[in-house]
Design a protein around this motif. Structure first.
Motif, PDB file in Angstrom:
ATOM      1  N   ILE A 244       0.836  -1.202   0.000  1.00  0.00           N
ATOM      2  CA  ILE A 244       0.000   0.000   0.000  1.00  0.00           C
ATOM      3  C   ILE A 244       0.867   1.247   0.000  1.00  0.00           C
ATOM      4  O   ILE A 244       0.573   2.233  -0.695  1.00  0.00           O
ATOM      5  N   ALA A 245       1.968   1.233   0.755  1.00  0.00           N
ATOM      6  CA  ALA A 245       2.886   2.372   0.758  1.00  0.00           C
ATOM      7  C   ALA A 245       3.450   2.612  -0.638  1.00  0.00           C
ATOM      8  O   ALA A 245       3.582   3.761  -1.087  1.00  0.00           O
ATOM      9  N   ALA A 246       3.774   1.523  -1.332  1.00  0.00           N
ATOM     10  CA  ALA A 246       4.280   1.660  -2.696  1.00  0.00           C
ATOM     11  C   ALA A 246       3.205   2.220  -3.617  1.00  0.00           C
ATOM     12  O   ALA A 246       3.485   3.070  -4.482  1.00  0.00           O
ATOM     13  N   TRP A 247       1.982   1.775  -3.449  1.00  0.00           N
ATOM     14  CA  TRP A 247       0.859   2.271  -4.256  1.00  0.00           C
ATOM     15  C   TRP A 247       0.654   3.766  -4.010  1.00  0.00           C
ATOM     16  O   TRP A 247       0.471   4.540  -4.956  1.00  0.00           O
ATOM     17  N   CYS A 248       0.706   4.171  -2.740  1.00  0.00           N
ATOM     18  CA  CYS A 248       0.557   5.593  -2.415  1.00  0.00           C
ATOM     19  C   CYS A 248       1.727   6.396  -2.990  1.00  0.00           C
ATOM     20  O   CYS A 248       1.543   7.500  -3.497  1.00  0.00           O
ATOM     21  N   GLY A 249       2.937   5.826  -2.896  1.00  0.00           N
ATOM     22  CA  GLY A 249       4.109   6.515  -3.417  1.00  0.00           C
ATOM     23  C   GLY A 249       4.069   6.711  -4.911  1.00  0.00           C
ATOM     24  O   GLY A 249       4.669   7.661  -5.450  1.00  0.00           O
ATOM     25  N   ALA A 250       3.337   5.837  -5.595  1.00  0.00           N
ATOM     26  CA  ALA A 250       3.192   5.945  -7.045  1.00  0.00           C
ATOM     27  C   ALA A 250       2.032   6.850  -7.446  1.00  0.00           C
ATOM     28  O   ALA A 250       1.669   6.912  -8.631  1.00  0.00           O
ATOM     29  N   GLY A 251       1.460   7.526  -6.476  1.00  0.00           N
ATOM     30  CA  GLY A 251       0.373   8.457  -6.771  1.00  0.00           C
ATOM     31  C   GLY A 251      -0.981   8.013  -6.294  1.00  0.00           C
ATOM     32  O   GLY A 251      -1.940   8.782  -6.293  1.00  0.00           O
ATOM     33  N   GLY A 252      -1.111   6.761  -5.875  1.00  0.00           N
ATOM     34  CA  GLY A 252      -2.367   6.264  -5.325  1.00  0.00           C
ATOM     35  C   GLY A 252      -3.535   6.355  -6.275  1.00  0.00           C
ATOM     36  O   GLY A 252      -4.674   6.576  -5.864  1.00  0.00           O
TER      37      GLY A 252
END
Length: 310
Positions: A244-252
């Motif tokens: 989820i952190a990676a997803w948010c870091g990619a713009g979510g």
């Protein structure tokens, strides 16, 4: 396992009575009311919900501990508990830091404020004469004139390890917020049990878990995505925290995998399986949060979902 529903904070308070009757008509066990700044007061709404129904239990989930003196909270809770014995489930929490600061009520120690307030409230509801000289709570020989014959269980709505241990020590139950995955529910139960062991408690401790819920998973996507981007419940994502952190870091902005939604919600074709996973992890009650803000639409969603869960 008990199944409940939430009245979302966005619903104007004048819809409380009709919504409560609708939840009861669906055969659900509980209705939970939130108290977020600056929406409706949960104590007033709880009284209306109880008076409008005959069977369901009504949870106040949760009242910020620092908003009221514990004696004032005890007066309100005791009155409702006497008028509707066995049907009230009050809860206390830290309150959102920004809101508590906004009204000038942020305590020197959030943990002390919650622990002292919870302990004092429970003692007052038991009819005890209470004197406390604490870091946050100051009571001098306070006793209720009308304590409730059926003492309602007091829960705390908490997240982190220290707060969960406090809940185990002094509360009768714990409320976990939405986006709690089963592995976190299991971990939270362990921290609660640590606190219970510290206090030598062997009485029951009721674990309530909120869950976004809908028969159509697509309707929940905006709510879930906003919650993940906000990160407020990140400690409750368990094994999903990294992805989820990676997803948010990619713009979510990408799609949310079905496997995430299985853990984060009770929805779609796998709703029954997701509900079962929360129960197996230690939930005693699961409170469904519908996607719709309109109360009539929310009840329709709950009715459709209820048929899937039978």
């Amino acid at each position: 396992m008990r199944l409940g529903a939430m009245l979302r904070r966005e619903v104007p308070p004048e819809h409380t009575a009709a919504y409560a009757r609708g939840v009861e008509a669906l055969g659900l066990d509980e209705l939970w009311l939130v108290e977020d700044c600056f929406y409706a007061g949960a104590v007033a709404a709880g009284g209306v919900a109880l008076a409008s129904t005959e069977r369901i239990e009504v949870g106040l989930g949760v009242l910020p501990a620092v908003f009221r003196n514990p004696a004032a909270t005890a007066l309100e809770v005791a009155a409702l508990a006497r008028m509707f014995p066995g049907r009230l489930r009050p809860g206390l929490g830290h309150g959102v830091t920004e809101w508590v600061q906004q009204i000038g009520a942020f305590p020197a120690s959030q943990l002390a404020a919650l622990e002292e307030t919870t302990a004092a409230l429970r003692a007052l509801l038991r009819g005890e004469r209470v004197t406390v000289d604490g870091r946050h709570v100051l009571l001098d020989d306070v006793v209720l004139a009308f304590p409730p014959p059926v003492v309602p269980p007091v829960a705390t709505g908490v997240r982190g390890p220290r707060s969960l241990r406090v809940s185990g020590r002094v509360a009768d139950g714990t409320v976990l917020t939405e986006l709690s995955v089963p592995s976190y529910v299991r971990w939270a139960r362990e921290r609660i049990d640590e606190g219970r062991a510290e206090a030598g408690r062997t009485d029951p401790h009721h674990l309530t878990v909120y869950a976004y819920a809908a028969p159509d998973r697509a309707s929940l996507l905006p709510l879930v995505a906003d919650g993940l981007r906000d990160g407020g419940a990140s400690g409750q994502w368990g094994q999903l925290a990294g992805p989820i952190a990676a997803w948010c870091g990619a713009g979510g902005s990408g799609d949310l995998p079905d496997a995430w939604l299985d853990d984060l919600t009770v929805s779609g074709e796998d709703a029954a399986r997701s509900l079962e996973a929360l129960v197996e992890a230690g939930a005693d009650s699961v409170v469904l949060i519908p996607a719709a803000e309109d109360p009539d639409e929310a009840l329709a969603e709950l009715a459709a979902l209820r048929s899937q869960l039978r």
